[in-house]
Design an enzyme around this catalytic site. Structure first.
Site, PDB file in Angstrom:
ATOM      1  N   LEU A 148       0.776  -1.572  -0.175  1.00 38.82           N
ATOM      2  CA  LEU A 148       0.108  -0.106   0.073  1.00 38.82           C
ATOM      3  C   LEU A 148       0.713   1.645  -0.066  1.00 38.82           C
ATOM      4  O   LEU A 148       1.397   1.283   0.742  1.00 38.82           O
ATOM      5  CB  LEU A 148      -1.044   0.029   1.642  1.00 38.82           C
ATOM      6  CG  LEU A 148      -2.186   1.051   1.693  1.00 38.82           C
ATOM      7  CD1 LEU A 148      -3.101   0.911   0.563  1.00 38.82           C
ATOM      8  CD2 LEU A 148      -2.467   0.957   2.831  1.00 38.82           C
ATOM      9  N   ALA A 149       0.762   1.767  -1.331  1.00 38.18           N
ATOM     10  CA  ALA A 149       2.083   3.092  -1.364  1.00 38.18           C
ATOM     11  C   ALA A 149       1.716   4.228  -0.903  1.00 38.18           C
ATOM     12  O   ALA A 149       0.439   4.357  -1.932  1.00 38.18           O
ATOM     13  CB  ALA A 149       2.607   2.944  -3.100  1.00 38.18           C
ATOM     14  N   HIS A 150       2.204   5.120  -0.353  1.00 39.62           N
ATOM     15  CA  HIS A 150       1.618   6.287   0.838  1.00 39.62           C
ATOM     16  C   HIS A 150       2.226   6.804   1.012  1.00 39.62           C
ATOM     17  O   HIS A 150       2.932   6.941   1.181  1.00 39.62           O
ATOM     18  CB  HIS A 150       0.095   6.026   1.550  1.00 39.62           C
ATOM     19  CG  HIS A 150       0.518   5.306   2.810  1.00 39.62           C
ATOM     20  ND1 HIS A 150       1.069   4.061   2.544  1.00 39.62           N
ATOM     21  CD2 HIS A 150       0.804   5.740   3.740  1.00 39.62           C
ATOM     22  CE1 HIS A 150       1.182   3.355   3.857  1.00 39.62           C
ATOM     23  NE2 HIS A 150       0.830   4.928   4.884  1.00 39.62           N
ATOM     24  N   ALA A 151       1.707   8.098   1.444  1.00 36.63           N
ATOM     25  CA  ALA A 151       2.737   9.222   2.495  1.00 36.63           C
ATOM     26  C   ALA A 151       2.029   9.932   2.713  1.00 36.63           C
ATOM     27  O   ALA A 151       1.245  10.064   2.799  1.00 36.63           O
ATOM     28  CB  ALA A 151       3.411  10.152   1.322  1.00 36.63           C
TER      29      ALA A 151
END
Length: 256
Positions: free
Chosen positions: A66-69
């Site tokens: 789950l790619a996020h920032a």
């Protein structure tokens, strides 16, 4: 609360995409967020920097990242992207590599996408639905699975007095910690403990300040190292969508 089908337009889905490494995989996911006007290019760089700074904790289940920032000015609206890779890539996770699915998450705040994250966690935790998502022939078929009755579920109110608090922690408090929170709440429901234990998803900085309020912290191995020694037990969970693993961790926490 936004549902999965609201946050993930068909244009943000790419299947069987080639990627040389994890950075390229995240760039594809970030590019779809840009194309669908959820973010600017700067957010893609922020997602990559999140992994560089905090490690591959966002690989929250076998084969799934789950790619996020953090929410930032680079986020124009809350949205998702979905990238199924042609060949899996290594993120450096000790238990859940290699990754074949990268979901990009852009959140304007910590609440707008909560229901969607809970719904996605339930979908991926169900073997039949997870297989349907993995084998979808095209974006329309995948979208239909996501928009089904399970995918459109919303957080239900959780009533009753809470005696204990458990923190689920990730680097930013808006993505992977929500997956773990949802799984833990399902286990607590099965135990009949929902009225007695509350679960709060938070980030690493806030977790240090809130640790004294909790009986335990559940997180990834990478984030556990970042947190260091705290006054409460820090429990490592490898697969954030696995009810049996979270059940074992909860039993260890309460010695039952």
């Amino acid at each position: 609360m936004a549902a999965l089908s609201d946050l993930l337009p068909l244009a943000a889905v790419r299947l069987d995409v080639p990627a040389a490494d994890w950075r390229e995989a995240i760039r594809v996911a970030g590019g779809l967020l840009v194309e669908t006007e959820a973010t600017t290019d700067a957010y893609t760089d922020e997602m990559i920097r999140n992994v560089e700074d905090n490690g591959p904790y966002l690989v929250i289940a076998p084969g799934f990242a789950l790619a996020h920032a953090r929410p930032s000015p680079a986020v124009r609206r809350t949205g998702l992207s979905w990238v199924r890779l042609q060949q899996p890539v290594e993120f450096g996770h000790e238990a859940n590599d290699p990754v074949h699915l990268v979901v990009g998450l852009a959140a304007q705040d910590s609440g707008a996408h909560t229901a969607a994250m809970a719904a996605l966690a339930k979908l991926l935790a169900d073997p039949v639905t997870a297989r349907a998502l993995r084998d979808a022939a095209g974006p329309e078929e995948l979208h239909a699975v996501l928009a089904g009755p399970t995918g459109e579920g919303a957080d239900r109110p959780r009533g009753g007095p809470a005696v204990h608090k458990i923190l689920t922690v990730c680097g930013n408090g808006v993505g992977t910690s929500l997956f773990l929170k949802n799984t833990l709440e399902q286990v607590l429901d099965r135990w009949g403990w929902s009225r007695h234990v509350t679960v709060e998803a938070t980030d690493t900085i806030s977790a240090r300040g809130k640790a004294s309020e909790a009986v335990a912290i559940l997180t990834s191995r990478e984030i556990a190292r970042t947190l260091g020694e705290l006054a409460v037990p820090v429990k490592v969970v490898e697969d954030f969508t696995s009810g049996p693993e979270v059940d074992r961790v909860l039993r260890d926490t309460y010695d039952v």
